[in-house]
Design an enzyme around this catalytic site. Structure first.
Site, PDB file in Angstrom:
ATOM      1  N   ASP A 289       0.866  -1.170   0.000  1.00 21.10           N
ATOM      2  CA  ASP A 289       0.000   0.000   0.000  1.00 21.10           C
ATOM      3  C   ASP A 289       0.914   1.234   0.000  1.00 21.10           C
ATOM      4  O   ASP A 289       2.136   1.126   0.138  1.00 21.10           O
ATOM      5  CB  ASP A 289      -0.964  -0.001   1.195  1.00 21.10           C
ATOM      6  CG  ASP A 289      -2.184   0.893   0.917  1.00 21.10           C
ATOM      7  OD1 ASP A 289      -2.144   1.681  -0.050  1.00 21.10           O
ATOM      8  OD2 ASP A 289      -3.176   0.818   1.662  1.00 21.10           O
TER       9      ASP A 289
HETATM   10  C1  BGC Z   1      -4.970   3.360   0.116  1.00 20.76           C
HETATM   11  C2  BGC Z   1      -5.136   2.361  -1.004  1.00 20.76           C
HETATM   12  C3  BGC Z   1      -5.001   3.048  -2.325  1.00 20.76           C
HETATM   13  C4  BGC Z   1      -3.657   3.731  -2.384  1.00 20.76           C
HETATM   14  C5  BGC Z   1      -3.352   4.413  -3.699  1.00 20.76           C
HETATM   15  C6  BGC Z   1      -3.727   4.204  -0.050  1.00 20.76           C
HETATM   16  O1  BGC Z   1      -3.721   5.268   0.848  1.00 20.76           O
HETATM   17  O2  BGC Z   1      -4.949   2.683   1.345  1.00 20.76           O
HETATM   18  O3  BGC Z   1      -6.368   1.713  -0.897  1.00 20.76           O
HETATM   19  O4  BGC Z   1      -5.156   2.137  -3.366  1.00 20.76           O
HETATM   20  O5  BGC Z   1      -3.609   4.702  -1.358  1.00 20.76           O
HETATM   21  O6  BGC Z   1      -4.075   5.541  -3.884  1.00 20.76           O
END
Ligand code: BGC
Length: 757
Positions: A289
């Site tokens: 993530d």
């Molecule tokens: C989130 C993810 C997301 C990623 C990219 C993160 O803060 O937890 O779900 O896909 O950002 O934007």
């Protein structure tokens, strides 16, 4: 009947067709192996690096050095993927940088959070799940994929399948709700919607199962908080949806921000190597993530970024999203003998295979077609589909004296509430590239429905949040405005019925939006109480991204329609229901509590040692709120009524390899054609490991004409009746099983059967 196995069967047919031919796979392997043979270690590590776009690719050169550095890294093959580069033109330009400058010309894969639409917004995922309809989930993802892929995107960071039991956690809006079985069925449907059965088509995109794992169990519902569930809950509740989509061929996984049992998920070999890539044999790749590799240091599980890179790659995180940990350190770690080069090969191979499947080696620009983009985005077809999904997502919570549907000839309607003419909130959070204020508001929807026949007396009564509301900033809630309140009261007084639109601002739920109090914010309850005193008929239209605690409204409103954040066509879809052009059929997928203090509240809880009222205080209960939900999981009304006959089973005693055949007659006893979700729950009342009081195991959504009766059949076998031990071993045990059949998780009839050796 909707059974997970049937949904998976479709995917399996496709995959076995490919393996039977064998040639597709072997061509892919051959291509990737030949390419790998040409690649240096640095180039392989480059594939494992993902950057966000901080600049306009089609515009002037980046101003700051770090962007310049990133540009150079793309050109030299140091970047395998980018997120947040959107639009056919921008993706084309970015792709050119990689393909025309890097030594091997390996295309980038473009990722984006296409969660419930790209430009045309479908309802938020929690809403869409309330349709209890895999075809609707699929349709929503197809719509999103069609528009996003026309904007040059290859890969979405969806679906999220974190089983969410705690409404305080703002990200429940992105998932399917509190049940692992429903989340499995619907997540598989979403994956099928995004990926279809051929990723090389230009209207499909690779999906990503996230967040692996147990992110939704953050303590006290607080975002990014510690998760400390046992492996029993992990295997039985958190993991099943992930297993289901892995089996169904989802292309990628994303790991999670949270620590679980002392180990950050991103650094967990147990989750990623042992379970996902080992036991489940997942062949795709895992992305971290955002910054979650770096966060291993903050969690206190790594000394520095280099150490975090080592832990993450060993644990099975193949791609680094925005930690900048792999690019600078992996080579060093391999040279120092701390990381086996085979791990880098494995990660790069997985990533290249997806690029191959997407057809990017045949034509790296295939998705970046500006004409197609113009033609497809915001098309009539997209809007119609968004409206269709929205109508199916809404849940009728209350309808005293059949107040709804309203007649289109009604003389006057007071439309009141901070969300009544809001064109922004219905778009929800995680709204990709949709234009601000582009939803059909409730006011517009009602105007479209009733034309000039009814007088609409609109007054917002109060604001909900103030100033610019956006994805990044905290909300500021509004205070009472005496004049606005007075206008609302006046509007109500002169109208035949009041429609009151209350709920949440769209940026009240989503990432970073945890709350300690899930009652209505701001002065909305003051407004409600003022209107209530007038003794008018009140229809409350709720717009929100999580369950909310509304005991007073549940008690005193005449009708309540939960519309969630219903997307671009929200107002039209809500009006379809209010005026009877569509009979509501949605059912809740998360319990609504009376009070926030009941959270986490979920129907499939375990029993306690003292579940029953003893007449004194010494039983498991609260002294100031009920144990039960205000509106339980699976609950939702229709404009028509359904009567259940006596359910029956084909036998009383079964051998372990036999399946229960369960039948129940359901009749539409009302005046409208309507759909009912017939639900089947089970309970194993005496097991080696104590089991929940109820677990959803099957459901069917069926349409009935007025007066029509149908016999609905279900088949339940050991895959439905068994469960996982705390070690992750699947168990199916002899003994009694209770079966519960009904219209929601509370109102059910009970049968019992036995399984013997
Ligand atoms: C989130 C993810 C997301 C990623 C990219 C993160 O803060 O937890 O779900 O896909 O950002 O934007």
């Amino acid at each position: 009947m909707i059974k997970l196995e049937q949904i998976l069967a479709g995917c399996l047919i496709f995959f076995s067709a490919c393996t039977n031919k064998g040639d597709m796979k072997s061509k892919e392997d051959q291509f990737v192996e030949e390419l790998m043979a040409k690649m240096t270690l640095e180039e392989k590590i480059g594939q494992m690096n993902q950057y966000t776009s901080h600049w306009e690719m089609t515009g002037p050169a980046p101003k700051n050095a770090s962007s310049q550095k990133r540009l150079e890294e793309i050109k030299s093959g140091g970047v395998g993927s980018m997120l947040n580069v959107v639009g056919a033109k921008a993706t084309y330009e970015a792709q050119k940088l990689a393909v025309e400058n890097s030594r091997l010309g390996i295309p980038l894969i473009f990722a984006y959070d296409v969660i419930h639409g790209y430009k045309t917004m479908a309802p938020i995922p929690l809403a869409e799940a309330c349709a209890w309809d895999p075809e609707i989930s699929k349709l929503s993802s197809q719509l999103a994929a069609r528009e996003a892929s026309a904007a040059g995107l290859h890969w979405t960071f969806a679906p999220m399948m974190d089983v969410g039991r705690d409404a305080r956690w703002g990200r429940v809006m992105e998932g399917c709700g509190e049940d692992p079985y429903l989340a499995s069925v619907l997540s598989v449907a979403r994956v099928k919607g995004f990926q279809a059965d051929d990723l090389s088509q230009n209207n499909t995109m690779a999906a990503c199962a996230k967040h692996f794992a147990a992110y939704a169990f953050a303590e006290a519902g607080k975002e990014y908080n510690t998760v400390d569930i046992g492996t029993y809950t992990l295997h039985n509740i958190a993991l099943p949806p992930f297993k289901a989509v892995a089996d169904a061929g989802v292309s990628t996984f994303m790991n999670a921000f949270n620590i679980i049992n002392g180990t950050p998920a991103t650094a967990s070999p147990y989750l990623q190597r042992e379970i996902l890539k080992g036991k489940w044999n997942f062949e795709g790749y895992v992305i971290s993530d955002w910054g979650s590799i770096e966060e291993i240091v903050s969690h206190g599980a790594a000394e520095d970024l280099k150490h975090a890179a080592e832990l993450a790659v060993k644990a099975g995180s193949d791609m680094d999203m925005e930690s900048s940990a792999y690019l600078p350190y992996l080579k060093e770690l391999v040279e120092e003998g701390k990381v086996d080069e085979a791990l880098i090969d494995d990660a790069a191979r997985r990533i290249l295979k997806l690029k191959y499947r997407l057809g990017l080696f045949d034509d790296p620009y295939k998705y970046s077609n500006e004409e197609r983009e113009k033609e497809i985005i915001y098309s009539k077809e997209s809007r119609e589909q968004a409206r269709e999904v929205a109508r199916h997502s809404m849940v009728l919570l209350k309808n005293n004296d059949q107040l709804l549907p309203l007649s289109k000839d009604i003389k006057s309607i007071a439309l009141i509430g901070p969300l009544a003419d809001d064109k922004n909130s219905p778009l929800g959070s995680w709204r990709a590239q949709t234009a601000k204020n582009s939803a059909v508001s409730l006011l517009e929807g009602i105007q479209n429905a009733v034309g000039s026949t009814s007088k609409i007396n609109f007054a917002k009564g109060c604001d909900l949040a103030l100033g610019d509301r956006n994805f990044l900033d905290e909300l500021v809630y509004a205070e009472a405005d005496v004049q606005e309140m007075a206008k609302a009261v006046a509007a109500a007084k002169k109208s035949d019925v009041v429609i009151l639109a209350l709920g949440e601002d769209c940026f009240q739920s989503g990432e970073g939006r945890s709350q300690t109090d899930i009652r209505l914010k701001g002065v909305q309850m003051d407004l409600y109480n003022k209107i209530r005193k007038l003794n008018k008929k009140i229809v409350v239209v709720l717009m929100n991204g999580r369950p909310i605690a509304i005991p007073e409204i549940a008690e005193s409103a005449d009708a309540i329609l939960e519309t969630w954040f219903a997307g671009s066509e929200a107002g039209n879809a809500i009006a379809d229901i209010l005026f009877g052009d569509f009979n509501p059929s949605g059912k809740l997928t998360m319990s609504f509590p009376y009070a926030t203090g009941q959270c986490p509240i979920y129907y499939n809880h375990m029993n306690t040692g003292r579940p029953n009222n003893t007449g004194n205080v010494f039983w498991s209960h609260y002294t100031d709120a009920p144990n039960e939900a205000l509106y339980p999981f699976g609950y939702g009304l229709s404009y028509t009524s359904f009567e259940y006959g006596q359910a029956n089973v084909d036998k009383q005693t079964y051998k372990m390899n036999e399946a229960i055949q369960l039948k129940v007659k359901v009749k539409n006893t009302g005046k409208f054609t309507g759909e009912e979700v017939v639900q089947v729950y089970i309970q194993d009342p005496a097991a080696t490991y104590a089991r929940p009081v109820k677990e959803l195991k099957a459901f069917q959504k069926i349409s009935f004409k007025p007066g029509e009766e149908k016999e609905i059949e279900f088949s339940l076998d050991q895959s439905d009746l068994g469960y996982y031990s705390p070690d992750g071993e699947f168990l199916f045990e002899t003994g009694t099983y209770h079966l519960y059949v009904g219209t929601n998780s509370r109102d059910v009839q009970k049968l019992s059967v036995k399984f013997i050796d």
